[in-house]
Design a protein around this motif. Structure first.
Motif, PDB file in Angstrom:
ATOM      1  N   SER A   1      44.733  41.639  34.583  1.00  0.00           N
ATOM      2  CA  SER A   1      45.312  40.239  34.319  1.00  0.00           C
ATOM      3  C   SER A   1      46.303  39.867  35.590  1.00  0.00           C
ATOM      4  O   SER A   1      46.812  38.914  35.699  1.00  0.00           O
ATOM      5  N   GLN A   2      45.856  40.581  36.677  1.00  0.00           N
ATOM      6  CA  GLN A   2      46.404  40.576  38.033  1.00  0.00           C
ATOM      7  C   GLN A   2      45.386  39.601  38.803  1.00  0.00           C
ATOM      8  O   GLN A   2      44.306  40.210  39.185  1.00  0.00           O
ATOM      9  N   ILE A   3      45.919  38.389  39.383  1.00  0.00           N
ATOM     10  CA  ILE A   3      44.990  37.651  40.043  1.00  0.00           C
ATOM     11  C   ILE A   3      44.419  38.383  41.394  1.00  0.00           C
ATOM     12  O   ILE A   3      43.375  38.245  41.905  1.00  0.00           O
ATOM     13  N   TRP A   4      45.384  38.975  41.903  1.00  0.00           N
ATOM     14  CA  TRP A   4      44.990  39.620  43.340  1.00  0.00           C
ATOM     15  C   TRP A   4      43.996  40.725  43.090  1.00  0.00           C
ATOM     16  O   TRP A   4      42.965  40.953  43.857  1.00  0.00           O
ATOM     17  N   VAL A   5      44.182  41.529  41.763  1.00  0.00           N
ATOM     18  CA  VAL A   5      43.086  42.592  41.694  1.00  0.00           C
ATOM     19  C   VAL A   5      41.446  41.931  41.633  1.00  0.00           C
ATOM     20  O   VAL A   5      40.768  42.494  41.853  1.00  0.00           O
TER      21      VAL A   5
ATOM     22  N   SER B   1      51.022  48.902  38.209  1.00  0.00           N
ATOM     23  CA  SER B   1      49.748  48.469  38.445  1.00  0.00           C
ATOM     24  C   SER B   1      49.039  49.722  38.920  1.00  0.00           C
ATOM     25  O   SER B   1      47.805  50.103  38.441  1.00  0.00           O
TER      26      SER B   1
ATOM     27  N   LEU C   1      44.472  37.583  30.874  1.00  0.00           N
ATOM     28  CA  LEU C   1      45.947  36.833  30.811  1.00  0.00           C
ATOM     29  C   LEU C   1      46.119  35.994  29.495  1.00  0.00           C
ATOM     30  O   LEU C   1      47.142  36.110  28.911  1.00  0.00           O
TER      31      LEU C   1
ATOM     32  N   PHE D   1      53.513  41.134  32.239  1.00  0.00           N
ATOM     33  CA  PHE D   1      52.685  41.081  33.841  1.00  0.00           C
ATOM     34  C   PHE D   1      53.283  41.412  34.880  1.00  0.00           C
ATOM     35  O   PHE D   1      52.877  41.300  35.894  1.00  0.00           O
ATOM     36  N   GLU D   2      54.811  41.668  34.651  1.00  0.00           N
ATOM     37  CA  GLU D   2      55.318  41.947  35.906  1.00  0.00           C
ATOM     38  C   GLU D   2      54.870  43.313  36.654  1.00  0.00           C
ATOM     39  O   GLU D   2      54.829  44.440  35.670  1.00  0.00           O
ATOM     40  N   VAL D   3      54.598  43.226  37.782  1.00  0.00           N
ATOM     41  CA  VAL D   3      54.569  44.583  38.532  1.00  0.00           C
ATOM     42  C   VAL D   3      55.975  45.147  39.048  1.00  0.00           C
ATOM     43  O   VAL D   3      56.705  44.549  39.639  1.00  0.00           O
TER      44      VAL D   3
ATOM     45  N   PHE E   1      40.152  37.434  35.293  1.00  0.00           N
ATOM     46  CA  PHE E   1      41.847  37.262  35.073  1.00  0.00           C
ATOM     47  C   PHE E   1      42.223  36.198  34.078  1.00  0.00           C
ATOM     48  O   PHE E   1      43.333  36.638  33.164  1.00  0.00           O
TER      49      PHE E   1
END
Lengths: 248, 181
Positions: free
Chosen positions: A111-115, A28, A180, A8-10, A176
């Motif tokens: 799986s990115q909460i910001w998105v 991303s 995830l 999950f690392e950007v 998310f």
């Protein structure tokens, strides 16, 4: 054991700044661009014949179109069709990114909460803007359900307000968390296979068990990838329906 | 994941991304949202301006075409119904005509038959009457002959028996008197 969170690392691919804002092109962003090109390209490729009797690909594109159009019509009626491009964009964007994430080694943007939070807030703001533009202050009737006795009305209204403002939270967290959790589960079970094989002896003999589990979970995750795109879109339709018809 | 958190995280850059839970890493907010906005808006306009009109157009055109075909089919069906009604009407008419013709023919035929039968019956009756008349004549003649013969024979018979000559007139008187009793 491989780190299940590593995926999950950007990663910053090359730095970029737009008007002083950090717009670094990340993996991303790469997958967002890929998702846009893929979903648009597939739809265009599938419908290239524009034939009256559709080819297989064309009928897939038409099925997706009709699926989302049906969702919009069923929840909002014919007047909701002016939001169809937006709803269709939500569905295609999320579905494509969910599906891209299912390919091993690929990044899962959803799986990115910001998105997901940004998408949910976009829906939330659209509902508020459309709601007030369409109904003026009548939009506030959303918080005053019909047929509720006056002495419980403050309580009901309070609950309605809380539920309205917690919508973006649940809307974003649902997508998310599903993506995830699914990807972590897959990674953990896949890690078991390697660990058991590495341990040798009797432990190696049971290595096929997590392999079977990974097989099953992969199938399940494809279902979830579709289902979450559907659920997100469906809820968007229902929230927008509130904006169009606040009187319940 | 268990390494101690370094103090360099206040400046968002890639090197420290794995010190926090990556999907929640606040340092990625700005780059991700900028590209989310770019890509989402791009997809929105690509779909709205190009893909949706294209796919929707095909679907709409198909529906129109199907509607046109259904309309044409309905029109043809109406025409067929009309033709069918005309056909049934003329069939009924023809059937009525046929019945009428059959009836008049039958009536004509039976009248003719009746007439001929009457003629034949009349002719037969006439013949029968003639025949009866002839028989009666013959019988009368025969019976009168019997009288003549009897009177002719009676003279000689009486002469023979009595030896008396009787005139033919006396015999005849006696016979008619006997016959008259």
């Amino acid at each position: 054991m491989p780190d299940p969170i590593h995926q999950f690392e950007v990663k910053r691919l090359f730095p970029l700044e737009i008007f002083g804002v950090d717009a670094t092109f990340t993996n991303s962003a790469l997958f967002m661009v890929a998702g846009v090109l893929l979903s648009f390209g597939l739809l265009m490729y599938a419908s290239r014949g524009r034939s009256l009797v559709p080819s297989r690909m064309q009928s897939v594109a038409e099925s997706v179109y009709e699926f989302v159009a049906g969702m919009v019509r069923d929840s909002m009626g014919e007047q909701g069709m002016k939001f169809f491009p937006l709803i269709f964009t939500f569905f295609m964007f999320i579905l494509t990114l969910n599906m891209l994430g299912m390919i091993p080694g690929f990044f899962t943007v959803t799986s990115q909460i910001w998105v997901t939070a940004a998408l949910a807030i976009l829906v939330f703001l659209t509902v508020i803007v459309v709601g007030f533009a369409k109904n003026g202050l009548g939009f506030l009737k959303l918080f005053v359900p019909d047929g509720v006795p006056i002495y419980v009305l403050p309580l009901v209204s309070l609950i309605e307000v809380i539920s309205f403002f917690s919508r973006p939270l649940s809307h974003s967290l649902r997508l998310f968390a599903n993506m995830l959790a699914g990807h972590i589960t897959l990674k953990v079970f896949a890690g078991f296979i390697i660990m058991l094989l590495g341990a040798g002896g009797a432990a190696s003999a049971i290595a096929p068990l997590p392999l079977l589990a990974v097989l099953g979970i992969t199938a399940l995750e494809f279902l979830v990838a579709f289902l979450q795109a559907y659920v997100f879109t469906m809820l968007t339709c229902m929230y927008l329906n509130d904006a169009l018809h606040p009187g319940h | 994941m268990t390494e101690p958190v370094t103090t360099g995280t206040e400046v968002p850059h890639g090197g420290t991304a794995d010190k926090v839970f990556p999907p929640l890493d606040p340092s990625t907010v700005s780059p991700q949202l900028v590209w989310l906005a770019i890509t989402f808006v791009a997809l929105y306009f690509l779909l709205k301006k190009i893909a949706i009109p294209r796919i929707g157009g095909v679907i709409e055109e198909r529906q129109n075409r199907i509607q046109r075909d259904i309309d044409a089919a309905e029109r043809l069906k109406d025409e067929i119904d009309g033709a069918m009604r005309t056909y049934e009407k003329s069939l009924a008419d023809a059937r009525g005509n046929a019945t009428a013709i059959a009836r008049t023919t039958q009536e004509k035929l039976s009248a003719e038959v009746d007439r001929e039968r009457a003629e034949v019956e009349a002719a037969t009756a006439k013949k029968l009457a003639d025949a009866e008349a002839r028989i009666a004549e013959t019988k009368r003649k025969a019976l009168s002959s019997v009288g003549d013969i009897a009177s002719e024979i009676a003279g000689p018979v009486v002469k023979q028996l009595t030896g008396k000559d009787v005139s033919a007139d006396e015999v005849k008187r006696a016979l008619t008197a006997g016959a008259g009793e």
